[in-house]
Design a protein around this motif. Structure first.
Motif, PDB file in Angstrom:
ATOM      1  N   VAL A   1       0.734  -0.729  -0.416  1.00  0.00           N
ATOM      2  CA  VAL A   1       0.067  -0.012   0.076  1.00  0.00           C
ATOM      3  C   VAL A   1       0.903   1.439  -0.181  1.00  0.00           C
ATOM      4  O   VAL A   1       0.676   2.352  -0.198  1.00  0.00           O
ATOM      5  CB  VAL A   1      -0.716  -0.320   1.018  1.00  0.00           C
ATOM      6  CG1 VAL A   1      -1.910   1.364   1.440  1.00  0.00           C
ATOM      7  CG2 VAL A   1      -1.810  -1.138   1.048  1.00  0.00           C
ATOM      8  N   LYS A   2       1.653   1.438   0.945  1.00  0.00           N
ATOM      9  CA  LYS A   2       1.886   2.389   0.505  1.00  0.00           C
ATOM     10  C   LYS A   2       3.397   3.170  -0.457  1.00  0.00           C
ATOM     11  O   LYS A   2       3.406   3.905  -0.895  1.00  0.00           O
ATOM     12  CB  LYS A   2       4.188   2.154   1.330  1.00  0.00           C
ATOM     13  CG  LYS A   2       3.281   2.707   3.171  1.00  0.00           C
ATOM     14  CD  LYS A   2       4.466   2.820   4.026  1.00  0.00           C
ATOM     15  CE  LYS A   2       3.266   3.128   5.969  1.00  0.00           C
ATOM     16  NZ  LYS A   2       3.156   3.958   5.283  1.00  0.00           N
ATOM     17  N   GLU A   3       3.860   1.589  -1.365  1.00  0.00           N
ATOM     18  CA  GLU A   3       4.429   1.666  -2.599  1.00  0.00           C
ATOM     19  C   GLU A   3       3.024   2.204  -3.744  1.00  0.00           C
ATOM     20  O   GLU A   3       3.761   2.620  -4.417  1.00  0.00           O
ATOM     21  CB  GLU A   3       5.059   0.102  -3.409  1.00  0.00           C
ATOM     22  CG  GLU A   3       5.935  -0.522  -2.128  1.00  0.00           C
ATOM     23  CD  GLU A   3       6.270  -1.133  -2.684  1.00  0.00           C
ATOM     24  OE1 GLU A   3       5.885  -2.313  -3.472  1.00  0.00           O
ATOM     25  OE2 GLU A   3       7.324  -2.232  -1.840  1.00  0.00           O
TER      26      GLU A   3
ATOM     27  N   ASN B   1       3.801  11.471   0.696  1.00  0.00           N
ATOM     28  CA  ASN B   1       4.497  11.108   2.241  1.00  0.00           C
ATOM     29  C   ASN B   1       3.626   9.822   2.853  1.00  0.00           C
ATOM     30  O   ASN B   1       3.255   9.551   2.787  1.00  0.00           O
ATOM     31  CB  ASN B   1       4.457  12.197   2.847  1.00  0.00           C
ATOM     32  CG  ASN B   1       5.824  11.774   3.929  1.00  0.00           C
ATOM     33  OD1 ASN B   1       6.437  10.995   4.380  1.00  0.00           O
ATOM     34  ND2 ASN B   1       5.863  13.010   4.918  1.00  0.00           N
ATOM     35  N   PRO B   2       4.117   9.047   2.822  1.00  0.00           N
ATOM     36  CA  PRO B   2       4.530   7.602   2.983  1.00  0.00           C
ATOM     37  C   PRO B   2       4.013   7.331   4.302  1.00  0.00           C
ATOM     38  O   PRO B   2       3.186   6.427   4.712  1.00  0.00           O
ATOM     39  CB  PRO B   2       5.815   6.285   2.543  1.00  0.00           C
ATOM     40  CG  PRO B   2       6.513   7.749   2.378  1.00  0.00           C
ATOM     41  CD  PRO B   2       5.839   8.564   1.595  1.00  0.00           C
ATOM     42  N   ALA B   3       5.051   8.632   4.874  1.00  0.00           N
ATOM     43  CA  ALA B   3       4.312   8.582   6.624  1.00  0.00           C
ATOM     44  C   ALA B   3       2.805   8.940   6.436  1.00  0.00           C
ATOM     45  O   ALA B   3       2.150   8.739   7.895  1.00  0.00           O
ATOM     46  CB  ALA B   3       5.442   9.477   7.433  1.00  0.00           C
ATOM     47  N   GLN B   4       2.349   9.791   5.902  1.00  0.00           N
ATOM     48  CA  GLN B   4       0.521  10.230   6.061  1.00  0.00           C
ATOM     49  C   GLN B   4      -0.349   8.603   5.543  1.00  0.00           C
ATOM     50  O   GLN B   4      -1.403   9.307   5.054  1.00  0.00           O
ATOM     51  CB  GLN B   4       1.007  11.135   4.976  1.00  0.00           C
ATOM     52  CG  GLN B   4       1.241  12.705   5.441  1.00  0.00           C
ATOM     53  CD  GLN B   4       1.744  13.716   5.410  1.00  0.00           C
ATOM     54  OE1 GLN B   4       0.717  13.847   4.217  1.00  0.00           O
ATOM     55  NE2 GLN B   4       2.378  15.259   5.316  1.00  0.00           N
ATOM     56  N   ILE B   5       0.344   7.766   4.910  1.00  0.00           N
ATOM     57  CA  ILE B   5      -0.511   6.962   4.298  1.00  0.00           C
ATOM     58  C   ILE B   5      -1.202   5.552   5.452  1.00  0.00           C
ATOM     59  O   ILE B   5       0.195   5.299   6.498  1.00  0.00           O
ATOM     60  CB  ILE B   5       0.129   5.828   3.078  1.00  0.00           C
ATOM     61  CG1 ILE B   5       0.674   6.776   1.885  1.00  0.00           C
ATOM     62  CG2 ILE B   5      -0.791   5.327   2.642  1.00  0.00           C
ATOM     63  CD1 ILE B   5       1.018   6.465   0.955  1.00  0.00           C
ATOM     64  N   TYR B   6      -2.276   5.370   5.428  1.00  0.00           N
ATOM     65  CA  TYR B   6      -2.497   4.629   6.583  1.00  0.00           C
ATOM     66  C   TYR B   6      -2.706   3.146   5.860  1.00  0.00           C
ATOM     67  O   TYR B   6      -2.685   3.088   4.879  1.00  0.00           O
ATOM     68  CB  TYR B   6      -4.224   4.515   6.662  1.00  0.00           C
ATOM     69  CG  TYR B   6      -4.684   3.800   7.618  1.00  0.00           C
ATOM     70  CD1 TYR B   6      -4.349   2.925   8.696  1.00  0.00           C
ATOM     71  CD2 TYR B   6      -5.420   2.207   6.404  1.00  0.00           C
ATOM     72  CE1 TYR B   6      -4.845   1.652   9.850  1.00  0.00           C
ATOM     73  CE2 TYR B   6      -6.267   1.228   7.560  1.00  0.00           C
ATOM     74  CZ  TYR B   6      -5.873   1.317   9.031  1.00  0.00           C
ATOM     75  OH  TYR B   6      -6.488   0.135   9.304  1.00  0.00           O
ATOM     76  N   THR B   7      -2.124   2.510   6.928  1.00  0.00           N
ATOM     77  CA  THR B   7      -1.579   1.195   6.262  1.00  0.00           C
ATOM     78  C   THR B   7      -2.227  -0.524   7.880  1.00  0.00           C
ATOM     79  O   THR B   7      -1.591   0.088   8.783  1.00  0.00           O
ATOM     80  CB  THR B   7      -0.205   0.258   5.899  1.00  0.00           C
ATOM     81  OG1 THR B   7       0.342   0.606   6.697  1.00  0.00           O
ATOM     82  CG2 THR B   7      -0.890   1.689   4.572  1.00  0.00           C
ATOM     83  N   PRO B   8      -2.633  -1.263   7.676  1.00  0.00           N
ATOM     84  CA  PRO B   8      -2.633  -1.951   8.511  1.00  0.00           C
ATOM     85  C   PRO B   8      -1.276  -2.970   9.033  1.00  0.00           C
ATOM     86  O   PRO B   8      -0.731  -2.596   7.480  1.00  0.00           O
ATOM     87  CB  PRO B   8      -3.619  -2.849   8.653  1.00  0.00           C
ATOM     88  CG  PRO B   8      -4.149  -2.558   7.062  1.00  0.00           C
ATOM     89  CD  PRO B   8      -3.319  -1.312   6.284  1.00  0.00           C
TER      90      PRO B   8
END
Length: 904
Positions: free
Chosen positions: A203-205, A821-828
Motif C-alpha cells: 500500500v505504501k508503494e 509522503n508514505p508516513a501519511q498513508i494509513y496501512t494495517p
C-alpha cells in the motif's frame, strides 16, 4: 444490506465442463428507456498488471462466480478460458488480450430483466445485475501494444498487484498508459496467501510509486492475527468476510462489527482505524463526504456504507485520479474476488460517465457529442440547404449529422481459423445493426457487416445489433485495420461516401510504439513466396506493432517487433498456425543511421515512364543534420507517428519518425487565396495531394540510409515546390512527384555520407530490474562492467545523472503528479515485516531491491537467462526504449562485423 452473491453463492457450485454464455440483461433497442438503462448497467473494464501478478487467475474466478463457467480453470494446466491460444497454454502467459462478457451479480433466472430504480443513489449499483465486458490483457513488456489498444476502448481498469513483489516496473508502465487515457482505476492486492506477502508495504508503494493516495477499502484477515490468510475486513460496510467451508470460495461468512469485537477484538479495532482513515482521506478530496461527516456528528463509524461507496465513486471519477481504492485477496485461493466484482460495478464508470470521445474532422479537432449535437468545431461551416458545390468544399447541414447513425472504433483484428477475419469494435454512438453498410474513414472504403458477434474468449454468440457503449465483433470485413473509424450513414450505398467532410471523421487513433528488434524471413522456395507474403499480411493486420520491410540490396524481407519474445511468438504463429514454409533468421537489433554532413539545395528531375505512361516531375531538396541533438551525442525517444506540427500560407512542416523533420516551402501556390490554387496546378493535381506525395516520398527515402541500409535518424529535410519549375502539365502526377522526392532525398543522403561518413545509432533501453538484496552487487557489477550500462538509481533513489530527466521520460506522467509522503498513508500492520518475515519463514529470501539502469539493447539480448543465473532464478526485469545514442568507434566496428557475418 448483504450483497446478493452471499445468498446465491451456492448456486454456482454445480460443476459442468461446458461453457454457457449468459443471457442478455436488457434489450439492445435504441428506442425508449431500455437503451439508456443498458448503457447505465454496462461496464467495459480491463485487467492490467505486471506479468505473473494473477490477471488471468483473477479473471477465471470472476467468470466462475458470475455463473459463466461451471469449473475453475488453471493457468498451469492450460485450462483457462481467456488464455486459449496454444502458445499461451504452453508458456503459461497471456499473449493476446481476450474479451469476454458476463453479468454481475449473476442474472436471476426468475427475473432476468429487473426494473431499475430512477436513481442509483438510493441503492448500491451492485444490487442490480450489470453487463460486464472484460478484457484480460498481457503483462509482458513485449506485448505493450496489446495493452495500449485495449486501454483505448475501456472505461475502467482493475490493476492487480502481487502482494509479495509489490508495485513492479511493468505495473508503473501500464498505470501510466491508463492515466494517459484518463481511465479510472482500482487496485486489487493479490497473492496475500503467499509466504512473504506484505499488504502494508504494498500500500505504501502504491502511494510513492503510483503517486496517488491509497484508500484502503479492505484489510487482510489473518487467522489468529498472524496465521494463514482467511478473509478480508470490509472497511466500507464495517464487517468481516471469512471464506470457509468450501474449496471453490463460494461460501462466505459475514460478521458485523459487534460479532468481530466478541471473537477477535484486535481485528475489530483495526477495522475501526481503517474506517476512520478512509473517511478522513475522502473528506480531503470530496466536499460531499465532509457534509456527511458533519451530518453524522463527526462519527466516522456512523456514516452508512452506501455513502462511502458514493464518495469513493466521485473521487475515482475525478481527473486526474489522486485517490486509489485498494482491495485485498488471493485469487488462487478463491478469496476476495466476489467483493472485487461488487467494486467494479459500484465504483467504475458506465459508458455514459466517460469523457466525450475526441474526434478530428476536416483538419479540426472536436468531440463526438459536439458534432452530433450540431455544435460543430470552429472553422467548419454549416448550411441548412447544402448544394453539391458546397458539399465538395466540406460544408454539411444538420440533416447530414442526423443521418450519421453510428460511429465505432476498430481496435483489434484477429484471423480466426474457423470464423475468418474478426474485427473487434467499440461503439461510441448509435447502433451497429447486422447487415449495415460501414464507411471506413481512414481508408475511404465501404463494406457491409454481414455478422455481429459478442465474444466469450474463443466462443462467440451472434447478435442482431451492438448499441452505444458496447464492445463486440464484426466478422467478414476485408479492409478494416486497428485504429480505423467505422461510421454508418443513413442511405449510404456500397459505392458511395458520406457527404462533405463527414467522410473525414476519425476517432482518436491508437499510436503504435516503434520496433527495436528485427529478423529476416525467406520462403523455402519461390513457389512458397506468395503464401508467405499472404501470411505476413495477415500477421501485420492482426498486430500493427510488427513492421515489414525489404532490403533492396539483398532482397531479404525483415520483420521487426517490440522484443525477442514478440518476434518469437510471431514466428511460431507464421509457421505453426498459418503454415507458412519459410526460413527465419536470428533476431537482430534495429539500428539507426545519423548523417553528419549537409547538402546544398539542388533540383532533381524525374523523367521516365511509370506504368507505361509518361511521367515527369521535379523537386528541390537539401538535407542537414540536427545539430542540437548531435552535439550531445544523444537523442530522445523516437517519435511514434508522423504529425503536422506547424504551417502557414506558404509552408508546411512535419515531424517524422525517428526524430526527423520535413519542411516544405510552396510559396508560389500560396500567394493567392485558396480558391485560386488551381490556377497554378493542372486539373489532376491539388496542393494537399502534392504535399501528401512529397511527405510519402521523403518517408520512403529516410527508411533506408546510405551507410548500411538502416533508417535515417535525426535529420532535417528542406523541400521547395515551385509549380512553374517542378510541374509539367499532365505528365506530373502525385506518383511521379512522390518518386521524384524519394530519389532526390536518397541522392542527397548519399552525398552527405560521401562528404562526412554517417554514424550508427544504437537503441538504449531503460531497464528496471528486481533482485534480492544478496544478489544486488553481482547484478550491478554485470550491468556496469560486462554490458556497458549506466546505473541510474537504486530503490527509487534520486538519479544523479544529468540526463535523468530524459531517461525517465517513459514515466513522465507519474513524475508530473505530486509526491506522496508514505508516513501519511494509513496501512494495517502486517503480521511480519517483509524482510524479517521472509527470513523467519524459512524461505531463505532477503528483501527485494530495484535497480534502474540504461543499457544498450544489444547487451540485453538473452539477458533473462544471465539474470536468472546471477539471482538463483528469482530476478525479473522490464525494459523500454529510452532513446538512440551514437555508437563508439569500436562498438560500431563490432556491430558492422556482426552484420557482415550474418549476411554470409
Amino acid at each position: 444490506m448483504l450483497p446478493r452473491w452471499i445468498f446465491c453463492a451456492r448456486r454456482v457450485v454445480v460443476r459442468h465442463d461446458h461453457v454457457k454464455p449468459p443471457r442478455r440483461l436488457l434489450s439492445t433497442s435504441t428506442t425508449g428507456t431500455s437503451f439508456d438503462l443498458l448503457s447505465k448497467t454496462t461496464r467495459n473494464i480491463g485487467i492490467i498488471a505486471h506479468i505473473d501478478a494473477g490477471k488471468t487467475t483473477t479473471t477465471e474466478r470472476m467468470l466462475y462466480y458470475s455463473g459463466y463457467t461451471r469449473r475453475i480453470g488453471n493457468v498451469d494446466e492450460g485450462s483457462t478460458v481467456t488464455d486459449f491460444l496454444p502458445a499461451e497454454r504452453a508458456r503459461g502467459i497471456t499473449i493476446q488480450s481476450a474479451a469476454i462478457t458476463f453479468h454481475w451479480p449473476p442474472v436471476n433466472p426468475d427475473n432476468p430483466t429487473p426494473a431499475l430504480p430512477p436513481s442509483f443513489d438510493s441503492i448500491p449499483r451492485s444490487s442490480i445485475s450489470h453487463n460486464v465486458n472484460l478484457i484480460d490483457t498481457p503483462g509482458h513488456a513485449d506485448f505493450t501494444f496489446e495493452v495500449l489498444r485495449s486501454l483505448r476502448v475501456l472505461d475502467g481498469a482493475v490493476c492487480i498487484l502481487d502482494g509479495v513483489a509489490g508495485v513492479e516496473a511493468q505495473t508503473e508502465k501500464v498505470w501510466t498508459q491508463a492515466g494517459h487515457y484518463q481511465i479510472p482505476r482500482i487496485i486489487f492486492v493479490n497473492k496475500l496467501d503467499r509466504t512473504g506477502a506484505a499488504f502494508s508495504r504494498t500500500v505504501k508503494e502504491i502511494g510513492t510509486r503510483l503517486h496517488g493516495w491509497p484508500a484502503v477499502c479492505q484489510i487482510p484477515w489473518w487467522k489468529d492475527g498472524n496465521g494463514d490468510f482467511v478473509g478480508v475486513g470490509d472497511v466500507i460496510h464495517l464487517r468481516g468476510l471469512l471464506w470457509q467451508g468450501s474449496t471453490d470460495g463460494s461460501q462466505i461468512q459475514a460478521y458485523d462489527l459487534n460479532q468481530l469485537a466478541a471473537t477477535n477484538n484486535q481485528f475489530a479495532e483495526e477495522l475501526k482505524k481503517a474506517r476512520i482513515a478512509l473517511v478522513e482521506l475522502l473528506s480531503e478530496h470530496d466536499d460531499t463526504m465532509v457534509e456527511q461527516f458533519l451530518e453524522y456528528d463527526e462519527d466516522h463509524l456512523a456514516i452508512p456504507g452506501l455513502q462511502i461507496i458514493q464518495s469513493l465513486r466521485r473521487v475515482v471519477l475525478q481527473t486526474p485520479q489522486v485517490v486509489i481504492p485498494v482491495f485485498a485477496g488471493a485469487s488462487f485461493r478463491n478469496i476476495g474476488v466476489q467483493p472485487l466484482l461488487d467494486t467494479v460495478v459500484d465504483l467504475l464508470p458506465s459508458p455514459l460517465e466517460r469523457p466525450d470521445p475526441e474526434i478530428s474532422i476536416g483538419n479540426e479537432t472536436s468531440t463526438l457529442n459536439r458534432l452530433l449535437s450540431s455544435d460543430v468545431p470552429s472553422g467548419i461551416s454549416t448550411s441548412t440547404k447544402p448544394t453539391k458545390k458546397k458539399i465538395d468544399k466540406g460544408v454539411f447541414s444538420p440533416q447530414d449529422i442526423r443521418n450519421l447513425t453510428a460511429c465505432a472504433l476498430a481496435f483489434k483484428v484477429v484471423n480466426d481459423p474457423k470464423r475468418g477475419i474478426l474485427v473487434y469494435v467499440r461503439v461510441y454512438s448509435g447502433t451497429l445493426d447486422k447487415g449495415s453498410i460501414l464507411f471506413n474513414t481512414n481508408l475511404s472504403t465501404t463494406e457491409r457487416a454481414p455478422r455481429l458477434l459478442k465474444m466469450y474468449a474463443n466462443d462467440a454468440v451472434e447478435v442482431d445489433s451492438l448499441s452505444s457503449g458496447q464492445i463486440g465483433v464484426i466478422s467478414g470485413l476485408k479492409h478494416a485495420r486497428t485504429g480505423d473509424t467505422l461510421i454508418v450513414y443513413k442511405g449510404l450505398h456500397m459505392k458511395g461516401q458520406p457527404p462533405g467532410i463527414l467522410k473525414t471523421l476519425q476517432l482518436r487513433p491508437i499510436n503504435v510504439p516503434p520496433p527495436v528488434f528485427f529478423t529476416s524471413i525467406e520462403p523455402n522456395s519461390r513457389s512458397e513466396q506468395k503464401h508467405v507474403e499472404e501470411s505476413l499480411g495477415i500477421l501485420l493486420r492482426e498486430d500493427p506493432s510488427l513492421h515489414l520491410s525489404v532490403d533492396e540490396e539483398s532482397g531479404q524481407t525483415h520483420l521487426a517487433g517490440m522484443g525477442d519474445l514478440h518476434l518469437e511468438i510471431a514466428r511460431d504463429r507464421l509457421i505453426n498456425d498459418l503454415k507458412a514454409k519459410a526460413r527465419i533468421g536470428k533476431i537482430e537489433i534495429g539500428y539507426r543511421e545519423a548523417i553528419k554532413g549537409s547538402t546544398a539545395p539542388s533540383t532533381y528531375i524525374l523523367d521516365r515512364p511509370i506504368a507505361n505512361k509518361p511521367a515527369k516531375a521535379a523537386i528541390t531538396v537539401s538535407i542537414t543534420p540536427k545539430a542540437t541533438q548531435g552535439d550531445h551525442n544523444k537523442s530522445g525517444t523516437p517519435s511514434q507517428e508522423s504529425d503536422l506540427y506547424e504551417g502557414s500560407n506558404y509552408e508546411t512542416a512535419y515531424a517524422l519518425h525517428d526524430n526527423n523533420s520535413l519542411h516544405i516551402s510552396h510559396a508560389q501556390l500560396s500567394k493567392t487565396s485558396s480558391s485560386n490554387h488551381k490556377d497554378f496546378l493542372p486539373p489532376n493535381l491539388s496542393l494537399p495531394g502534392l504535399l501528401s506525395a512529397i511527405h510519402a516520398g521523403v518517408s520512403a527515402a529516410l527508411a533506408r540510409g546510405p551507410f548500411n541500409g538502416f533508417p535515417v535518424f535525426n535529420s532535417h529535410i528542406s523541400v521547395t515546390l515551385d509549380p512553374l519549375k517542378h510541374i509539367f502539365a499532365h505528365e506530373t502526377t502525385t506518383t511521379a512527384m512522390s518518386m521524384a522526392t524519394r530519389e532526390a532525398v536518397a541522392k542527397h543522403l548519399r552525398e552527405a555520407h560521401e562528404q562526412t561518413p554517417s554514424v550508427l545509432m544504437e537503441p538504449v533501453m531503460r531497464v528496471t530490474i528486481f533482485v534480492n538484496e544478496n544478489s544486488m552487487g553481482k547484478v550491478v557489477q554485470d550491468l556496469s562492467s560486462s554490458r556497458g550500462g549506466q546505473v541510474l538509481s537504486l530503490d527509487g533513489e534520486e538519479e544523479s545523472d544529468s540526463d535523468s530527466a530524459s531517461a525517465s521520460s517513459s514515466f513522465s506522467f507519474l513524475d508530473a503528479l505530486p509526491a506522496i509522503n508514505p508516513a501519511q498513508i494509513y496501512t494495517p500492520p502486517d503480521p511480519f515485516n517483509s524482510s524479517a518475515g521472509a527470513s523467519a519463514s524459512g524461505s531463505g529470501q532477503s528483501s527485494q531491491r530495484q535497480i534502474v539502469a540504461r543499457v544498450p539493447l544489444k547487451e540485453m539480448v538473452g539477458y533473462l537467462n544471465q539474470l536468472r543465473a546471477l539471482t538463483g532464478g528469482r530476478g525479473t526485469f522490464v525494459m523500454s526504449v529510452d532513446g538512440f545514442e551514437r555508437m563508439g568507434t569500436q562498438r560500431q566496428r563490432d556491430a558492422l562485423e556482426s552484420l557482415r557475418m550474418t549476411d554470409i
